[in-house]
Design an enzyme around this catalytic site. Structure first.
Site, PDB file in Angstrom:
ATOM      1  N   ARG A   1       0.797  -1.222   0.000  1.00  0.00           N
ATOM      2  CA  ARG A   1       0.000   0.000   0.000  1.00  0.00           C
ATOM      3  C   ARG A   1       0.834   1.279   0.000  1.00  0.00           C
ATOM      4  O   ARG A   1       0.354   2.330  -0.388  1.00  0.00           O
ATOM      5  CB  ARG A   1      -1.028  -0.057   1.121  1.00  0.00           C
ATOM      6  CG  ARG A   1      -2.088  -1.133   0.789  1.00  0.00           C
ATOM      7  CD  ARG A   1      -3.095  -1.352   1.879  1.00  0.00           C
ATOM      8  NE  ARG A   1      -2.549  -1.965   3.075  1.00  0.00           N
ATOM      9  CZ  ARG A   1      -2.377  -3.262   3.270  1.00  0.00           C
ATOM     10  NH1 ARG A   1      -2.685  -4.111   2.327  1.00  0.00           N
ATOM     11  NH2 ARG A   1      -1.900  -3.721   4.392  1.00  0.00           N
TER      12      ARG A   1
ATOM     13  N   GLU B   1       4.372 -11.170  14.591  1.00  0.00           N
ATOM     14  CA  GLU B   1       3.812 -11.801  15.786  1.00  0.00           C
ATOM     15  C   GLU B   1       4.269 -13.256  15.904  1.00  0.00           C
ATOM     16  O   GLU B   1       4.600 -13.721  16.988  1.00  0.00           O
ATOM     17  CB  GLU B   1       2.283 -11.722  15.742  1.00  0.00           C
ATOM     18  CG  GLU B   1       1.624 -12.160  17.023  1.00  0.00           C
ATOM     19  CD  GLU B   1       0.126 -11.972  16.992  1.00  0.00           C
ATOM     20  OE1 GLU B   1      -0.531 -12.416  17.945  1.00  0.00           O
ATOM     21  OE2 GLU B   1      -0.391 -11.394  16.019  1.00  0.00           O
TER      22      GLU B   1
END
Length: 190
Positions: free
Chosen positions: A71, A108
């Site tokens: 993006r 994560e």
């Protein structure tokens, strides 16, 4: 969408914030996904977004807009064109042809990398790193490490003037991973 580090009385901020759709439990349960595709569908909000970044960087002698895949590729090129800077893509592994340098960062559950072409930036250039969102700050931190001076020969030493994102998920404290680098955001989700 509570705060930003632009003038909150600027009506463009409200238009941008209201054009971002939040999708609960995507891509997995517990995640509140900030969907910028609805911002892109609103030509006025999209233009406002680009205009706010251009207004900020127009007179700061920026040579490089470095956009993070994917993006950052949407917002970076129009900003670069408007201020007369080059656009440097920072991509996921094995997406750039030719010789690259890479930086690993933590996720994560595991790690990932971003890469940049060797020779894409030159010593002494001034860069802004652009992405749509900062969450934990790992990707932006890796992008900074690709650009700043290092004892490694291929790292030429660009000055990272600032990181710029449309959205900040402030509760994830990603800003703290940027060290002394400034972060400019339009919309901060608290």
């Amino acid at each position: 969408m509570a705060t930003s580090n632009v003038d909150v009385t600027d009506q463009r901020i409200a238009r941008i914030a209201s054009s971002i759709r939040v999708i609960p439990d995507f891509p997995k349960p517990g995640i509140m996904f900030q969907d910028i595709t609805t911002l892109l569908l609103d030509p006025k909000a999209f233009k406002d977004t680009i205009d706010l970044f251009v207004e900020r960087y127009r007179d700061k002698n920026i040579n490089v807009i470095a956009g993070i895949e994917a993006r950052g590729f949407i917002f970076g090129p129009p900003i670069a064109l408007a201020i007369g800077a080059k656009f440097v893509p920072m991509r996921k592994p094995k997406k750039l042809p030719g010789e690259v340098i890479s930086e690993e960062y933590s996720l994560e559950y595991g790690t990932d990398k971003i890469e940049m072409h060797v020779g894409a930036v030159q010593a002494g250039e001034r860069a802004v790193i652009v992405d749509d969102l900062i969450a934990t700050g790992g990707t932006l931190n890796a992008a900074i490490r690709l650009l700043v001076p290092k004892p490694i020969a291929e790292r030429v030493g660009v000055t990272v003037v600032e990181c710029a994102c449309v959205i900040e998920l402030a509760e994830l404290k990603g800003r703290e991973k940027l060290g002394d680098k400034s972060l400019f955001v339009l919309v901060s989700e608290t």
